[in-house]
Design an enzyme around this catalytic site. Structure first.
Site, PDB file in Angstrom:
ATOM      1  CD  GLU A 439      -2.371   1.319   2.811  1.00 22.46           C
ATOM      2  OE1 GLU A 439      -2.980   2.366   3.109  1.00 22.46           O
ATOM      3  OE2 GLU A 439      -2.295   0.354   3.583  1.00 22.46           O
ATOM      4  CG  ASP A 512      -0.409   1.789   6.331  1.00 23.48           C
ATOM      5  OD1 ASP A 512       0.709   1.252   6.207  1.00 23.48           O
ATOM      6  OD2 ASP A 512      -0.669   2.933   5.918  1.00 23.48           O
ATOM      7  CG  ASP A 514      -4.684   2.513   8.523  1.00 17.64           C
ATOM      8  OD1 ASP A 514      -4.934   1.684   7.605  1.00 17.64           O
ATOM      9  OD2 ASP A 514      -4.076   3.574   8.306  1.00 17.64           O
ATOM     10  CG  ASP A 516      -7.824   4.591   4.707  1.00 18.44           C
ATOM     11  OD1 ASP A 516      -9.058   4.426   4.596  1.00 18.44           O
ATOM     12  OD2 ASP A 516      -7.283   5.700   4.765  1.00 18.44           O
TER      13      ASP A 516
END
Length: 655
Positions: A439, A512, A514, A516
């Site tokens: 990402e 990541d 998180d 997203d």
């Protein structure tokens, strides 16, 4: 040279082999292997129901970590075995390759083909007890795993011989056991995993009552958590369940059952406006996720039926060509369940049927019965909806063919364009090479510099790719990010996907930790599931797990991948340490990313698998489809909105 004589040959007796090499019998000693113990016992009860004996199964979890399975079948035999001189129930639970399923005298249809199930569960349990109700009497026998005089654990030995407890009006079998913590990584059963499997069994066995009771969860009224599964519509209800949240082309699934001298068949079919096919097949209640001869026969008959019925009804004009099988399978949700004797599965996993006669029989039965249904006047609108859907699919197929040709043409150009994007590896052994889909450019840059370029390739993603759920293939092929992935993997897409051409053994999603990052993982997994399913089925897809924290004290640095690890490291360091929370991969320099996330010696990865294809399909539709309400319901049921402060916050406050 060391001598090698007959005395060096070790002979394992009884159930000793099971404890020595549990992986040979249950695959793994992880949570999956733990649940395998339960399935072996449940499958015996299901075989009773499948053969017309009994209609109820109760699975119960207890507070002490034990579990039981109870049915109202015929009960396990208690009379003495003519060769072994011990009771039938003792034979079943102490002898490998022993059972009543090697001939067709007692079980016409069975998922248990090797006679190892109950004995393996016994061998890998700390203790196990069986109560069998037979001939108006109740009998009980107990087993345990204990050390012998040499300290070696002997699994599944008789603790208390079979004894009669008295008269009873009950019938069936009760098996209660405690998995051995000396064998398994965890002995905690997952209620969710069990519920999913039991629900599937209830769908496949029309009218059967299957209950799950968890004594670890107490309701407000003092009762235990309980789920009861019973589907009078059987696989017809299964298809309705799978299509919840989708737009169906007609209200009720097409359903029929048929029988020949070789097999019994049940089939349920319903079309939606989706663009992918979902065919779930079962043999003797075992999911054949890789298909097989029965599925081939079904697909052949399906194409014949709709082409013939469509022409007969004037929905396919004389000048129009017959539609292809893939046209008629776009948007289909079908469940095929067959029961047959002498089943031959391909491979150890029992996921693909190999019996050649099943193809002919299923083809004939589906053709005859489905054609009769489609020729009925009151089904004209249903037939029209299916033919029109097929025509749209055919047009899309031609457009997709052009898009694929364009993509192939572009690929030759994009290989050069990909050079600036894909950091390839120098190794030529595809069985060792890995592709990291990373990402963001920042993390991609660190990964490129930190990797081992001899076997690790890096493909950074610029922004979120397209959500492919409810997108046609030509739309997917227009997306630059997915074109890059398709080109990099080199194995094609959709019907053209060939896992043999795969350039990498491991495809690792690195995003990541998180929201997203989770969304990007979901989008990529949806893409692989929809258009490269074999990639997942064959175990090539992984999720990289980056650390959440860096803890340093003087010259010593450690990384934590969970709050539990963070707390332990903090305790080991004592006072005077610093904590850094990683909010994204881009915050790590190349050396840190290599050491924590990419170095095969240290890294943590999750291998993506599909244990239950039907549930995977349902979940992807719920999370990635258009039905907002069903997504809200799922999130409200499973999301934890009362999250405790994490260990980072606690440690920061304590400092």
């Amino acid at each position: 040279m060391k001598e090698y004589n007959s005395k060096d040959i070790v002979v394992l007796e009884g159930l000793e082999a099971v404890r020595l090499r549990p992986g040979m019998y249950i695959g793994t000693t992880s949570s999956k292997g733990l649940h395998h113990l339960l399935w072996e016992i449940v499958d015996n009860s299901i075989d009773e129901i499948a053969n017309g004996y009994g209609n109820k199964i109760v699975v119960r979890l207890y507070k002490d970590g034990t579990i039981s399975v109870e049915d109202n079948g015929r009960g396990i035999p208690v009379d003495k075995h003519p060769q072994l001189g011990i009771s039938g129930v003792e034979v079943v639970f102490t002898q490998l390759h022993a059972g009543g399923k090697f001939n067709n005298d007692n079980y016409n249809y069975s998922g248990g083909l090797h006679g190892v199930g109950a004995s393996v569960t016994n061998a890998l349990s700390e203790w196990l007890e069986v109560i069998t109700n037979k001939n108006g009497k109740k009998y009980k026998i107990q087993f345990h795993s204990v050390p012998n005089e040499k300290g070696k654990i002997l699994g599944g030995t008789v603790k208390s011989p079979l004894r009669c407890l008295g008269a009873t009006n009950e019938q069936g079998t009760f098996v209660h056991f405690k998995p051995d913590a000396r064998i398994f990584e965890t002995t905690t059963f997952s209620v969710e995993t069990i519920a999913k499997r039991l629900k599937e069994y209830a769908f496949l066995n029309k009218g059967a009552i299957i209950q799950l009771i968890d004594e670890n969860v107490v309701n407000e009224d003092g009762s235990y958590y309980q789920k009861t599964f019973k589907f009078d519509g059987g696989i017809k209800d299964f298809v309705t369940y799978l299509n919840e949240g989708k737009n169906t082309l007609y209200p009720n699934p097409i359903y029929f059952e048929a029988q020949s001298s070789v097999l019994k068949l049940e089939c349920a079919i319903q079309y939606t406006d989706a663009y992918v096919e979902n065919i779930f097949s079962y043999v003797n209640n075992i999911s054949t996720s890789e298909g097989g001869t029965h599925e081939t026969g079904f697909k052949t008959a399906l194409t014949r039926v709709f082409n013939e019925a469509g022409r007969e009804a004037g929905l396919l004009k004389e000048k129009e060509s017959n539609l292809m099988g893939e046209d008629y399978r776009e948007g289909i949700t079908a469940v095929i369940s067959i029961k047959m004797k002498n089943v031959q599965f391909e491979g150890q996993t029992k996921t693909k049927l190999g019996n050649p006669e099943a193809k002919t029989e299923v083809d004939n039965l589906v053709y005859t019965h489905l054609l009769a249904i489609m020729e009925k006047a009151d089904n004209k609108k249903v037939l029209e909806a299916i033919i029109n859907k097929g025509k749209l699919a055919a047009n899309a197929r031609l457009a997709s063919k052009k898009a694929k040709e364009l993509t192939r043409a572009k690929n030759s150009l994009e290989v050069n364009a990909l050079i600036g994007k894909l950091a390839s590896c120098t190794g030529r052994d595809n069985k060792k090479n890995e592709l990291y889909i990373v990402e963001g450019d920042s993390a991609g840059g660190s990964a490129k510099m930190g990797r081992d370029r001899t076997f690790q390739a890096i493909l950074p993603l610029r922004g979120k790719p397209l959500n492919v759920e409810k997108k046609r293939l030509e739309q997917v092929l227009q997306n630059e990010e997915f074109r890059s992935i398709i080109t990099a993997l080199g194995a094609g897409i959709g019907e053209d996907f060939n896992v043999e051409d795969l350039k990498f053994d491991k495809v690792i999603i690195l995003a990541d930790a998180d929201q997203d990052g989770a969304h990007i993982r979901a989008i990529l997994l949806t893409f692989f599931y929809r258009y490269m399913k074999q990639l997942i089925m064959d175990g090539h897809v992984y999720i990289g797990v980056p650390p959440l924290y860096k803890i340093s004290k003087k010259n010593e640095v450690k990384y934590a991948y969970s709050d539990e690890q963070l707390r332990q490291i903090a305790e080991d360091f004592g006072k005077g340490y610093d904590i850094q929370r990683y909010k994204g991969l881009g915050e790590m320099n190349p050396e840190q990313l290599w050491e924590t996330t990419m170095n095969p010696k240290n890294r943590t990865m999750i291998q993506v698998s599909i244990d239950d294809a039907a549930e995977a399909e349902k979940l992807i539709t719920t999370l990635m489809g258009d039905d907002i309400e069903s997504r809200k319901v799922y999130i409200s049921e499973y999301a934890n909105f009362n999250k405790e402060p994490d260990e980072f916050d606690k440690l920061k406050k304590s400092k």
